[in-house]
Design a protein around this motif. Sequence first.
Motif, PDB file in Angstrom:
ATOM      1  N   GLY A 344       0.800  -1.221   0.000  1.00  0.00           N
ATOM      2  CA  GLY A 344       0.000   0.000   0.000  1.00  0.00           C
ATOM      3  C   GLY A 344       0.827   1.261   0.000  1.00  0.00           C
ATOM      4  O   GLY A 344       0.339   2.334  -0.380  1.00  0.00           O
ATOM      5  N   LEU A 358       0.804   4.521  -1.883  1.00  0.00           N
ATOM      6  CA  LEU A 358       0.764   5.900  -1.368  1.00  0.00           C
ATOM      7  C   LEU A 358       1.980   6.714  -1.785  1.00  0.00           C
ATOM      8  O   LEU A 358       1.853   7.875  -2.178  1.00  0.00           O
ATOM      9  CB  LEU A 358       0.661   5.852   0.157  1.00  0.00           C
ATOM     10  N   VAL A 364      -4.469   6.232  -0.739  1.00  0.00           N
ATOM     11  CA  VAL A 364      -4.626   5.171   0.262  1.00  0.00           C
ATOM     12  C   VAL A 364      -5.524   4.034  -0.221  1.00  0.00           C
ATOM     13  O   VAL A 364      -5.837   3.130   0.552  1.00  0.00           O
ATOM     14  CB  VAL A 364      -5.195   5.751   1.585  1.00  0.00           C
ATOM     15  N   LEU A 367      -3.773   0.780   0.018  1.00  0.00           N
ATOM     16  CA  LEU A 367      -3.351   0.573   1.401  1.00  0.00           C
ATOM     17  C   LEU A 367      -4.467  -0.011   2.256  1.00  0.00           C
ATOM     18  O   LEU A 367      -4.259  -0.977   2.987  1.00  0.00           O
ATOM     19  CB  LEU A 367      -2.855   1.890   1.997  1.00  0.00           C
ATOM     20  N   TRP A 368      -5.662   0.548   2.167  1.00  0.00           N
ATOM     21  CA  TRP A 368      -6.743   0.032   3.018  1.00  0.00           C
ATOM     22  C   TRP A 368      -7.133  -1.388   2.612  1.00  0.00           C
ATOM     23  O   TRP A 368      -7.498  -2.206   3.460  1.00  0.00           O
ATOM     24  CB  TRP A 368      -7.951   0.968   3.011  1.00  0.00           C
TER      25      TRP A 368
END
Length: 455
Positions: A344, A358, A364, A367-368
């Motif tokens: 991420g 990122l 994001v 990432l999440w």
Amino acid sequence: MVNTGDTAWILTSAALVLLMTPGLALFYGGMVRAKSVLNMMMMSFGALALISVLWVLYGYSIAFGNDVGAGLLGNPVEFLGLNGLMEDLTSEEGGLPAMAFVGFQAVFAIITVALISGAIADRAKFGAWMVFAGVWATVVYFPIAHWVFDFTLTDDSGAVTHVGGWIANNLAAIDFAGGTAVHINAGAAGLALALVLGKRRGFGREAMRPHNLPLVMIGAGLLWFGWFGFNAGSAVAANNAAAVAWVNTLVATGAAALGWLATEKIRDGHATSLGAASGVVAGLVAITPACSSVSPVGAIVVGAIAGVLCALAVGLKYRLGYDDSLDVVGVHLVGGLWGTIAIGFLATDAAPAGVSGLFYGGGVDQLWRQVVGAVAVLAVSFVATWIIGTVIQKTMGFRLPEEDEVTGIDTVVHAESGYDFTSLGGGSGSAGPSLTGQARAASAGTARNTEGIGA
């Protein structure tokens, strides 16, 4: 039509990954005390034997059968006994014979189960371990492999021909070769099982050092060698993605070994061979999910941070009071979490996965997805393992009796000794299954006398 080049690469990769389980047996075997070395290795070989059979009977079908429930489970009877797959010469895995893909995925299932054994070294009944291995693979690994590795497929017209698992398709988290399904899964299971079985006798008070560091180094070397099949083979083709994964696996592992050794030198004043071997494994674990999505420089960052994080994390068991004998939690859970989440941050769309993290302008979004996938596998594996382990402990008994633990599990459970010291005194014969009562007692005494050597 069968792509013979891809097929040759996948079969070669499967053989490389298969070699990792004996390599793990050496790695783990060298890390325990001399009185437990054979049992430790037998836990890996037992997993190899059992999971091979279960995978053929129904494991592959649960993992790669058409989805039957919201991305959670493949149809367990679709490929029961691998029915119909011998005739499928052009499977949907990209021109591979279906059986080549079956074999490649089988060795992933085997080593995932074997990894867990390091958390409960020195104190688990072998029979109970084998029961656990079969139940855990069925209830935990096979379904989670479906979540992570089974992709939804469409034909040339766009019609869906196969529905896969929720992490790979609905969540769209990236896990190229098993950071979640293998390492977070095994690490969380190892933590749960260590809590169920409790601490080894003398944990935190007695020296429990590795009894054979050359075995540890050989095992780590075999793991590194086999891991090129693990990661580069996960491209399921002899292509650019495989080449990028190969280079990233090499460089991340080297960076992790350097990171671990530097951490040891600064913290303890010594850079150790055990640290080098452990750093190698930490780097391999961390780059596994990320090898198709980061650049070679990104792989160096992933590996170096993994080496430092895992070197620090192995000490948590003393602070928090759980006995993870061979640091499955510190290396596989922590390393797997870092490698999965690092995508991420460090993924670049220049890599084969084509996703930006990122730090490369992707925000994001990825990432999440990585965090959710990692946490979901961790939670499910921990809870399910705790339940399975507790049931086995309450019914047939999982923990070895204390007096047998003191005597040595090799002698008590397997009627063997890893090192036949009696022959050094001029005696004939070897300590084995046909030991007389007197020889068995001598073997047990030898194991007790060598207890201070090992871990």
